[in-house]
Design an enzyme around this catalytic site. Structure first.
Site, PDB file in Angstrom:
ATOM      1  N   LYS A  55      15.242  49.519  -1.629  1.00  0.00           N
ATOM      2  CA  LYS A  55      14.692  49.976  -0.498  1.00  0.00           C
ATOM      3  C   LYS A  55      14.131  51.308  -0.649  1.00  0.00           C
ATOM      4  O   LYS A  55      14.993  52.093  -1.355  1.00  0.00           O
ATOM      5  CB  LYS A  55      16.052  50.211   0.555  1.00  0.00           C
ATOM      6  CG  LYS A  55      15.700  50.891   1.709  1.00  0.00           C
ATOM      7  CD  LYS A  55      16.789  51.465   2.851  1.00  0.00           C
ATOM      8  CE  LYS A  55      16.446  52.486   3.483  1.00  0.00           C
ATOM      9  NZ  LYS A  55      17.664  52.992   4.550  1.00  0.00           N
ATOM     10  N   GLY A  88      20.774  58.307  11.629  1.00  0.00           N
ATOM     11  CA  GLY A  88      21.930  58.837  11.872  1.00  0.00           C
ATOM     12  C   GLY A  88      22.181  59.447  13.520  1.00  0.00           C
ATOM     13  O   GLY A  88      23.134  60.123  13.685  1.00  0.00           O
ATOM     14  N   ALA A 138      17.611  52.399  11.194  1.00  0.00           N
ATOM     15  CA  ALA A 138      17.674  53.877  11.517  1.00  0.00           C
ATOM     16  C   ALA A 138      17.692  53.877  13.119  1.00  0.00           C
ATOM     17  O   ALA A 138      16.885  53.276  13.727  1.00  0.00           O
ATOM     18  CB  ALA A 138      17.078  54.731  11.001  1.00  0.00           C
ATOM     19  N   GLY A 139      18.658  54.473  13.773  1.00  0.00           N
ATOM     20  CA  GLY A 139      18.607  54.727  15.234  1.00  0.00           C
ATOM     21  C   GLY A 139      19.603  54.030  16.056  1.00  0.00           C
ATOM     22  O   GLY A 139      20.043  54.367  17.313  1.00  0.00           O
ATOM     23  N   ASN A 145      24.054  52.120   9.461  1.00  0.00           N
ATOM     24  CA  ASN A 145      25.033  52.760   8.724  1.00  0.00           C
ATOM     25  C   ASN A 145      26.132  53.516   9.596  1.00  0.00           C
ATOM     26  O   ASN A 145      27.377  52.936   9.732  1.00  0.00           O
ATOM     27  CB  ASN A 145      24.694  53.637   7.334  1.00  0.00           C
ATOM     28  CG  ASN A 145      25.686  53.968   6.421  1.00  0.00           C
ATOM     29  OD1 ASN A 145      25.586  54.153   5.447  1.00  0.00           O
ATOM     30  ND2 ASN A 145      26.908  54.125   7.019  1.00  0.00           N
ATOM     31  N   THR A 146      25.617  54.574  10.182  1.00  0.00           N
ATOM     32  CA  THR A 146      26.413  55.454  10.935  1.00  0.00           C
ATOM     33  C   THR A 146      26.916  54.793  12.210  1.00  0.00           C
ATOM     34  O   THR A 146      28.091  55.112  12.661  1.00  0.00           O
ATOM     35  CB  THR A 146      25.542  56.719  11.324  1.00  0.00           C
ATOM     36  OG1 THR A 146      24.710  57.286  10.284  1.00  0.00           O
ATOM     37  CG2 THR A 146      26.172  57.798  11.853  1.00  0.00           C
TER      38      THR A 146
END
Lengths: 263, 74
Positions: A106, A167, A193-194, A215-216
């Protein structure tokens, strides 16, 4: 073919590798390795992102991620988080390839710390060089259909636009441009992301994305393992909804019960 | 190659200066630090050292090593 078979056969393929799960999860920000491993299990993810960092030579016997999440069972996707130039990212991925022995990586080249927005000039340059060196980069990028096309032409094996800053948990802020990227791409498109909560993941999938990377949203949930399970369901629901084809939207009501035969 | 008794070379490992016995292979250096060579990747003076050659490449005075592995990340 039955519905069950249809769902089972709904795989996606990136750089010749075929996966059933359309959810890719990160391995950062967890309380401990046990929770991380349990969340990966609950998410059903077949790919996890990992970072490449120095071994702590003062204490080399600390537990390692690989002791908890088996790279033979789950595909490790090394990232270049924290890299702000093409050179840093390429150097990191050369090390990652040596550590892991595979080419699927990635790429993310960041433009600034505040927004963690990608620097597309450096990202494109890094993509070209990595492809020359035999890498198969899945590339984090802006939600720009032209930039996405350029990455694809440069050899990116997947296009991974952000739905909102890394994040942030703000959800998919750019449905129109994500959809444009999906329509134009010949390689898989994943929102990277988001996502903040399960409905965001479903939205990404309903736009026709091949997958979602997060992830977050899992790691910072009050109950990460439960949220991992929720994300699994949301990605599946969003995918099925996309395949099913949603109804048209109307401005006013349309009754579901027949008007004929009213007493 | 056998270690040369008493002689040492100065190297940097992950940014830290270190004095190690002369004549070590990179694999031996890793073991000396307590690292399993199978679990890491090594860069020497900005060049990747292939894992298959860790047993044959010798540490030289002034070498700078980066030893990395996979950690949690998004």
């Amino acid at each position: 073919m039955t519905l069950q078979q249809d769902i089972k056969a709904d795989t996606w393929t990136v750089a010749g590798r075929t996966f059933t799960s359309r959810l890719i999860v990160g391995t950062g920000k967890y309380k401990n390795f046990e929770e991380n491993a349990a969340a990966v299990e609950a998410s059903g993810a077949e790919i996890v992102t990992v970072a490449v960092r120095r071994v702590n030579i003062a204490d080399p016997n600390q537990p390692m991620l690989t002791d908890f999440i088996d790279p033979k069972k789950v595909t490790y996707l090394p990232n270049t988080a924290g890299c702000f130039t093409a050179e840093e990212a390429i150097r990191t991925l050369r090390l990652a390839r040596e550590a892991g022995g595979w080419n699927l990586v990635k790429l993310e080249v960041l433009g600034e710390a505040k927004t963690l927005y990608p620097d597309m000039r450096e990202t494109l340059r890094a993509t070209e060089q990595l492809v020359k060196e035999g890498f198969e980069p899945m590339v984090y990028c802006v939600d720009d259909p032209i930039a996405a096309k350029q990455l694809e032409e440069a050899g990116a094996v997947a296009i991974m636009p952000l739905g909102a800053p890394i994040g942030s948990g703000l959800g998919i802020q750019n449905r129109v441009t994500i959809r444009l990227i999906v329509e134009g791409a010949k390689v898989p498109v994943l929102v990277d992301a988001g996502v903040g909560t399960a409905s965001d993941a479903a939205v990404a999938m309903e736009l026709g994305c091949d997958g979602v990377l997060m992830n977050t949203a899992i790691a910072e949930a009050r109950e990460p393992v439960l949220m991992a399970r929720a994300m699994k369901s949301a990605v599946e629901a969003g995918r099925l909804s996309y395949l099913a084809g949603r109804m048209g939207q109307r401005r006013y009501a349309d009754p579901s019960s027949p008007l004929a035969g009213l007493i | 190659m056998a270690e040369i008794l008493g002689e040492t070379v100065a190297v940097r490992v992950n940014g830290e200066p270190k004095s190690v016995p002369a004549g070590l292979t990179i694999a031996a250096l890793l073991r000396e630090i307590g690292i399993n060579p199978q679990k890491v990747a090594v860069e020497r003076n900005l060049e990747i050292v292939a894992r298959s050659t860790l047993d044959s490449v010798h540490v030289q005075n002034g070498d700078s090593f980066e030893i990395v592995h996979f950690v949690g990340g998004g």
